[in-house]
Write a protein that holds these residues in place. Structure first.
Motif, PDB file in Angstrom:
ATOM      1  N   TYR A 174      83.384  25.896  54.946  1.00  0.00           N
ATOM      2  CA  TYR A 174      84.443  25.950  55.948  1.00  0.00           C
ATOM      3  C   TYR A 174      85.531  26.901  55.484  1.00  0.00           C
ATOM      4  O   TYR A 174      85.950  26.850  54.324  1.00  0.00           O
ATOM      5  CB  TYR A 174      84.985  24.549  56.229  1.00  0.00           C
ATOM      6  N   LEU A 199      92.126  26.998  56.758  1.00  0.00           N
ATOM      7  CA  LEU A 199      92.556  26.489  58.057  1.00  0.00           C
ATOM      8  C   LEU A 199      93.102  27.581  58.960  1.00  0.00           C
ATOM      9  O   LEU A 199      93.047  27.448  60.187  1.00  0.00           O
ATOM     10  CB  LEU A 199      93.596  25.382  57.870  1.00  0.00           C
ATOM     11  N   ASP A 200      93.632  28.646  58.385  1.00  0.00           N
ATOM     12  CA  ASP A 200      94.211  29.705  59.223  1.00  0.00           C
ATOM     13  C   ASP A 200      93.306  30.931  59.316  1.00  0.00           C
ATOM     14  O   ASP A 200      93.747  32.002  59.688  1.00  0.00           O
ATOM     15  CB  ASP A 200      95.579  30.116  58.663  1.00  0.00           C
ATOM     16  N   ALA A 201      92.053  30.765  58.987  1.00  0.00           N
ATOM     17  CA  ALA A 201      91.129  31.903  59.056  1.00  0.00           C
ATOM     18  C   ALA A 201      90.921  32.319  60.513  1.00  0.00           C
ATOM     19  O   ALA A 201      91.190  31.545  61.433  1.00  0.00           O
ATOM     20  CB  ALA A 201      89.803  31.509  58.419  1.00  0.00           C
ATOM     21  N   ALA A 243      89.342  33.215  64.201  1.00  0.00           N
ATOM     22  CA  ALA A 243      88.535  32.356  65.072  1.00  0.00           C
ATOM     23  C   ALA A 243      87.042  32.579  64.881  1.00  0.00           C
ATOM     24  O   ALA A 243      86.253  31.634  64.977  1.00  0.00           O
ATOM     25  CB  ALA A 243      88.930  32.580  66.528  1.00  0.00           C
ATOM     26  N   TRP A 250      85.770  30.486  62.064  1.00  0.00           N
ATOM     27  CA  TRP A 250      85.726  29.064  62.426  1.00  0.00           C
ATOM     28  C   TRP A 250      84.605  28.799  63.432  1.00  0.00           C
ATOM     29  O   TRP A 250      83.914  27.778  63.357  1.00  0.00           O
ATOM     30  CB  TRP A 250      87.072  28.584  62.969  1.00  0.00           C
ATOM     31  N   HIS A 251      84.426  29.735  64.351  1.00  0.00           N
ATOM     32  CA  HIS A 251      83.351  29.574  65.321  1.00  0.00           C
ATOM     33  C   HIS A 251      82.008  29.480  64.602  1.00  0.00           C
ATOM     34  O   HIS A 251      81.206  28.585  64.865  1.00  0.00           O
ATOM     35  CB  HIS A 251      83.360  30.755  66.298  1.00  0.00           C
ATOM     36  N   VAL A 275      81.588  26.182  62.674  1.00  0.00           N
ATOM     37  CA  VAL A 275      81.508  24.950  63.459  1.00  0.00           C
ATOM     38  C   VAL A 275      80.302  24.934  64.385  1.00  0.00           C
ATOM     39  O   VAL A 275      79.675  23.883  64.565  1.00  0.00           O
ATOM     40  CB  VAL A 275      82.809  24.763  64.277  1.00  0.00           C
ATOM     41  N   PHE A 276      79.946  26.060  64.947  1.00  0.00           N
ATOM     42  CA  PHE A 276      78.945  26.042  66.017  1.00  0.00           C
ATOM     43  C   PHE A 276      77.582  26.608  65.642  1.00  0.00           C
ATOM     44  O   PHE A 276      76.610  26.350  66.349  1.00  0.00           O
ATOM     45  CB  PHE A 276      79.461  26.804  67.241  1.00  0.00           C
ATOM     46  N   THR A 311      74.596  16.875  54.016  1.00  0.00           N
ATOM     47  CA  THR A 311      75.525  15.905  53.440  1.00  0.00           C
ATOM     48  C   THR A 311      75.196  14.537  54.009  1.00  0.00           C
ATOM     49  O   THR A 311      74.804  14.400  55.169  1.00  0.00           O
ATOM     50  CB  THR A 311      76.988  16.243  53.777  1.00  0.00           C
TER      51      THR A 311
END
Lengths: 991, 98, 186
Positions: free
Chosen positions: B27, B30-32, B34, B37-38, B41-42, B54
């Motif tokens: 991951y 937190l401010d990376a 989009a 993050w996309h 996460v997806f 995990t």
């Protein structure tokens, strides 16, 4: 057929006569009988009717492979249909009856189906009854549905009881180093050998008696006794009446133990059956082999059974299957059967399809008539009275003479029981020399031994068992002496394949799968229609899909398909064996998780106290929470309206214990909270609480709650009730998988604290009278969103936050759980002084809807923080979980549904949660939004709701929407308003 | 039934655990941006064979674990604590007892 | 000080139930549990563990899944970084070292004893309770009837720690399961 009990012999206990009832008729057997043996001893020839054609059926085997003798055992709430009489132990008072027949199995009107057999072949369901000629095509569905109703009533076998199961069941867990399945010669030998090496061994046997094939041998008493003596001395744990029905990953096995199915008056303290999960390091499967039958015309007549079954009935149960016995087969195993039958005084003729059967001197000396190159062509008689013979060679049979007989014992070969190892993924391979499927000796920690490995002779099976035990022990790190393996086989003269007997062009009704009435013609029909793969063959004909799992007939079906395809059997393949090996009662799988124990009930510490006060409970997750407290004569509506009105005008008390509570502790706790909440937490002062929202990684709202700061490094977080576990897991995931550098511990304290909300204008008065120091809850000492740790009267430790969900002046007081009732005993009398009340979830819901406070009904996993109207809580000054993806284009669209309040246009009207909100002129599809909460508002005096609608309040200023509820056939015109429908400025909380 | 060898509790049934997700995902901060993050996460591989997952031992020690498992055979090749600090602690204790 | 009201109060009575003869299973409820959690950080675990061991006069901290005890109390190692302290208050722990938490009301403790206690637990817990796998002073957390519980093998019997909210539900299952062995409740 005239079967009868012999006056001596067998393993039954002749000192214990057993009375039982068959189809209402009183009969007798002996202790140690199976129901089938007792029926046979009483010469009950027809015991069932077949599934589709209602043909009379008798007892066809001596074990779990039974396809004929399916009966109903028990009555009333213990009625159990489709029981195999061959596996049912006889007990005093047993009640058994025929099934699938009217008026009874001996004279069944359903036999008319047999006359219509032409229209009921395999797959008829997809082809027949498609419309009356000449209207067959297109519009035939109506006619088919009409027929289907009739077919459905006729389908099925026995009829199950509709009454609740009076028995209980339980689960159990076992651990061992070696699990041995099957206590025949191979299994017992394996268990003893493994135990002698110091291994912890569990031996399970599906039968009541140990011994396997030894039980059916005429001269095995002594060797069996010796084996059992050695077993008893070895320290092996033995479980009889226990079937290993499946093998699973990582050495797990599923067993079902029949605890009381053989007992007249079961001890009520005992479960009827137990489902055991065994975890073994090595498994040895000594499950034996099952004899196959042969397909020929009318091979299902009562009086026909497999040869070894006949032998078991003779030697174990002292029942001679007939007086004029014909034995027919293609392999050596029939010879000992012939010897035993002749020794018991029957007239025996042995047919063998092979030209050469080796040395037959002993047979002739015993008086057995032998005909080689001969096989049964057709069976005659409603119950067997004669057979017509066929002579010659497979593929070139010629009809021969008739032979009178009253019992026909057939053997088409032997199939090692490889089901369990196949559950693990081992692929059976065809062994042409022995005409059977075998599996490689070891697969995934599972080994086969004895006849399950294709070993036929008893002594060789014992050696095979010892070998498997040595191999298993070696795998567990033991040093072992060599015990040589045993090769597959063991017959003197090779078997010759024999699957079907017929002469050229002769019409024949030859069954392959007897339980499902699947004939050899059906297999050829499947071939003609293109269902040639073994998987299609199975499903199109239903061959192998009955409760016997195709144990007797699958190989015949494969052989016939292979013949049609012009291939050999291995090319056709096998279907996958799946658990359970034999049927398992669903009750056993459920264990004690039934009725009120289907799921565990979670009670708050105030549970009994609430009930005493008249609470009606409701489920919230696994919790019981008070729903409402109806006064005598009150309806639920009257109760919740009174509770909400009282709380807003005076004071109300509500059990809020079920909310999730998590202790967040450590030097980095503040940083941690600041990363997971959307709003700022870095500067929350000690002694203050803050409402927070957490998002998922993808920007959608996960949960909301209030977190209190108790010290520099100690926080008390609350969550919604149903998300408590999920949030704790999420926090642990973040700390352990993403941010291991943070020194934070999270621990559930949901059970540590009992919580009560005290809400309403009089709340402070009530609470002041209950705390040890009155001033502790003054406005100065405890401002809005403040937190204190103090004590109630009597010294009860108490932590209190001044927070409000109802929108009134309110507090939440928490005490250690065991003091919960004591806390209520302080608060309630004080509340009563102010004419306050207790309120439950219903009134709580009413008040929060009035205020437009969101709950899980709104935060349903599709909703963003902006959708919920809480966008201001997302701090622009920090990054947090979800802060990036919450701004992805899809979540920022202006036409997303937003949180709104809803009034019925006609204030007397109502609407339901779940209704769709549509534009007045477009009531269709999914509409523009939906309703998540609805209630009567005591404050406003009419029905109100909460929900979402595209564009929010602004887009519907002057427009009327419609709450459309097509399932309940309702439509209501509604106004869209701000969700904060009562006290929008929140004055009451800040007083 | 899968059995998982928890480094703290020992070999236990999978029913004591909750499946987490893809352990191979890193991951971003937190401010990376989009896109990062996309992707985190997806985007997921759908692996036939060995994969890294995990799991949390929810009914046991609550430890988050990395597990290497074959999605076809369920064979488990390795299990270790997701938190390297937990791993150090348990490893040190194991060494002391051996 | 008001009295503590156990989760099981009013939900059971002492007596002899189920199968006749010698009772195979004895159940009793431990009153007024005194239980604290002490958690350390990875680097401070050895020191915190030692501190806890010292507080009950023992030499070394308990390893994974183990318990140490004395007349002063007991220390159970229930998670990699978490200990349970029974029957005494925790020593002061600085935030840099760890944190402590009072959990005395969060669990109901049922003591299980009797000649068939192990067989009885084998109907309820998917745990290997054979002597070699679970000797005296071992601790394990697992699921009993879908509820997370902790089991401590103590002096021939067992202490079962149940989340308070599930105590009645679990007690009912214990009771029903024990009948076949002959149950004595004290």
């Amino acid at each position: 057929m005239t079967a009868r009990r012999l006056s001596t012999g067998g393993l039954i206990d002749r000192t214990q006569a057993v009375d039982f009832s068959w189809d209402g008729n009183p009969l007798q057997g002996f202790a140690g009988d199976s129901l089938a043996a007792a029926l046979l001893a009483n010469n009950q020839r027809i015991v069932a009717r077949s599934f589709k054609y209602h043909r009379p059926r008798g007892i066809m085997s001596c074990g779990v492979e039974e396809s004929g003798a399916l009966v109903t055992v028990g009555d009333g709430d213990r009625r159990d249909p489709n029981v195999k009489a061959t596996t049912q132990e006889l007990y005093q008072g047993l009640v058994a009856s025929g099934q699938n027949a009217f008026p009874n199995v001996r004279f069944d009107v359903g036999a008319v189906n047999n006359l219509f057999g032409r229209f009921l072949p395999a797959g008829f369901y997809y082809k027949t009854f498609m419309g009356l000629p000449p209207f067959e095509s297109g519009s035939g569905t109506g006619y088919w549905m009409w027929c289907e109703n009739i077919i459905r009533k006729a389908a099925g076998m026995g009829s199950a009881s509709r009454a609740p199961d009076p028995d209980h069941y339980e689960h159990g867990h076992l651990f061992c180093e070696v699990l041995v399945v099957g206590a025949g010669p191979a299994g017992i030998s394996a268990a003893i050998a493994a135990a002698e090496l110091g291994l912890d061994v569990l031996l399970v046997e599906q039968d009541a008696l140990l011994g396997g094939d030894l039980l059916g041998q005429s001269d095995a008493q002594a060797s069996r006794d010796e084996l059992l003596k050695a077993l008893a001395a070895s320290g092996v744990r033995v479980m009889n009446r226990t079937t290993a029905f499946g093998l699973y990953d990582h050495g797990a096995a599923g067993l079902v133990e029949r605890v009381t199915d053989h007992i007249t008056q079961p001890d009520p303290n005992l479960p009827r059956q137990r489902f055991w999960t065994v975890r073994a390091q090595q498994t040895i499967v000594a499950s034996g082999a099952l004899e196959r039958h042969i397909a020929f015309d009318n091979n299902d007549r009562p009086g026909i059974m497999t040869a070894a079954a006949g032998r078991h009935y003779l030697n174990r149960y002292a029942v001679l299957p007939g007086q004029q016995i014909v034995i027919a087969g293609n392999n050596d195993s029939t010879q000992i059967v012939a010897m035993d039958m002749a020794a018991a005084g029957a007239e025996v003729t042995l047919l063998d399809a092979r030209a050469d059967i080796g040395d037959s001197t002993a047979l002739k000396d015993a008086g057995v008539q032998i005909r080689t190159g001969t096989a049964p062509l057709s069976a005659r008689g409603k119950t067997l009275n004669s057979i017509q013979l066929a002579r010659g060679l497979p593929g070139a049979w010629q009809a021969d003479e008739k032979l009178d007989c009253d019992a026909l014992l057939i053997s088409g070969g032997w199939s090692p029981v490889v089901n369990l190892i196949s559950h693990r993924g081992a692929r059976p391979q065809w062994n042409a020399d022995n005409a059977c499927f075998v599996v490689p000796e070891e697969f995934d920690g599972v080994r086969l031994a004895g006849s399950a490995a294709g070993v036929w002779q008893t002594q060789a099976c014992e050696q095979s068992g010892r070998h498997a035990a040595m191999q298993a022990a070696k795998a567990l790190g033991k040093t072992v002496s060599e015990a040589p393996g045993v090769s597959i086989g063991g017959w003197q003269t090779p078997i010759e394949p024999l699957y079907e007997i017929n002469t050229e062009g002769r019409k024949s009704k030859a069954f392959v799968d007897l339980q499902h009435d699947v004939s050899s013609d059906d297999v050829r029909l499947a071939y003609r229609e293109g269902y040639v793969s073994v998987e299609h063959l199975k499903r199109y004909t239903t061959l192998g899909m009955a409760t016997d799992g195709g144990k007797m007939g699958n190989v015949i079906g494969l052989a016939l398909m292979a013949e049609a395809l012009g291939k050999d059997i291995p090319a056709v393949g096998t279907t996958t064996f799946r658990p359970p090996y034999t049927p398992v009662a669903i009750g056993a799988l459920a264990g004690r998780s039934v009725s009120e124990h289907f799921r565990p009930l979670r009670r708050t510490p105030l549970h009994d106290w609430n009930l005493t006060q008249g609470a009606t409970m409701t489920m919230a997750g696994l919790w019981h929470r008070p729903w409402y407290f109806a006064r005598p004569g009150e309806t639920i509506n009257e109760a919740y309206i009174r509770e909400a009105a009282t709380t807003r005008s005076s004071v109300g008390l509500c059990d809020v214990t079920s909310l999730g509570k998590i202790a967040v502790q450590g030097p980095d706790a503040t940083e941690f909270l600041n990363r997971i909440y959307t709003n700022p937490f870095a500067k929350l002062p000690i002694g203050k609480a803050r409402y927070g929202i957490m998002l998922r990684d993808d920007g959608i709202v996960m949960d909301d709650g209030t977190t209190w700061r108790l010290s520099e490094t100690d926080y008390f977080m609350t969550t919604t009730t149903v998300n408590a576990a999920k949030v704790l897991t999420w926090l642990e995931e973040l700390l352990q998988t993403r941010w291991p550098e943070l020194r934070v511990h999270v621990t559930s304290v949901s059970e540590q604290w009992a919580g009560c909300a005290i809400a309403g204008p009089k709340s402070r008065e009530v609470l002041s009278a209950c705390v040890h120091q009155t001033r502790a809850v003054s406005n100065e000492a405890l401002p809005f969103m403040g937190v204190i740790e103090t004590a109630l009267q009597g010294g009860i430790p108490c932590r209190i936050a001044r927070i409000s969900f109802s929108g009134e002046m309110a507090f939440e007081a928490y005490v250690p759980s065991d003091y919960g009732p004591a806390m209520m005993d302080l608060l309630y009398p004080q509340a009563a002084l102010h004419e306050g009340c207790l309120y439950g979830l219903e009134a709580l819901g009413t008040m929060r809807i009035e205020k437009g406070h969101v709950t899980g009904a709104e935060l349903d996993g599709r909703v963003s923080i902006d959708d919920a109207g809480l966008g201001k809580m997302a701090s622009p000054n920090k990054a947090f979980i979800g802060s990036v993806l919450r701004q992805r284009p899809e979540l920022m669209r202006s036409d997303r549904p937003q949180l709104v309040g809803i009034f019925p246009k006609d204030r007397n009207a109502t609407f339901n949660v779940g209704a769709l909100l549509c534009a007045a002129d477009e009531i269709s599809g999914m509409g523009e939004g939906w309703i998540t909460g609805a209630t009567h508002s005591p404050e406003l005096g009419h029905w109100i709701g909460l929900g979402f609608i595209k564009g929010g309040v602004d887009a519907w200023q002057s427009k009327i929407a419609v709450a459309a509820d097509p399932l309940r056939d309702q439509q209501t015109e509604v106004e869209i308003v701000s969700p904060h429908m009562v006290d929008p400025s929140g004055e009451r909380m800040h007083g | 039934m899968i059995r998982i060898d928890c480094p703290f509790c020992g070999l236990r049934d999978h029913s004591e655990f909750s499946y987490g997700g893809d352990a191979s995902i890193n991951y971003p901060p937190l401010d990376a941006p989009a896109e990062q993050w996309h992707d985190a996460v997806f985007l997921r591989e759908n692996i036939r064979g060995r994969q890294l997952e995990t799991w949390q031992h929810t009914s046991g020690c609550r430890m988050w674990l990395n597990v290497e498992r074959d999605t076809v055979s369920h064979e488990i090749f390795a299990v270790w604590p997701a938190h390297r600090g937990y791993g150090r602690v348990l490893h040190a204790e194991k060494e002391n007892t051996e | 000080m008001a009295n503590r009201l156990s989760a099981l109060a009013g939900h059971y009575s002492p007596g002899r139930f189920g199968a006749e003869g010698q009772a195979g299973v004895h159940l009793s409820v431990v009153a007024d549990l005194r239980l604290h959690q002490v958690a350390a950080w990875p680097d401070s675990l050895p020191a915190v563990g030692q501190l806890l061991a010292n507080s009950i006069g023992q030499a070394a901290k308990p390893g994974p899944g183990c318990a140490i005890s004395s007349e002063q109390g007991a220390v159970l190692r229930i998670e990699p970084l978490k200990f349970w302290l029974l029957n005494l208050d925790p020593p002061t722990i600085e935030a840099e070292q760890g944190c402590s938490l009072d959990l005395s009301h969060s669990r109901t403790c049922v003591h299980i004893d009797g000649p068939q206690a192990q067989e009885f637990l084998g109907r309820l817990l998917p745990l290997d309770l054979r002597a070699a796998a679970f000797p005296d002073n071992r601790v394990a957390s697992s699921a009993l009837h879908h509820v997370g519980v902790t089991l401590w093998h103590r002096g021939g019997g067992y202490d079962l720690f149940i989340p308070r909210g599930f105590a009645v539900s679990i007690w009912e299952v214990l009771h029903a399961t024990a009948l076949q062995f002959g149950l004595e409740i004290s």
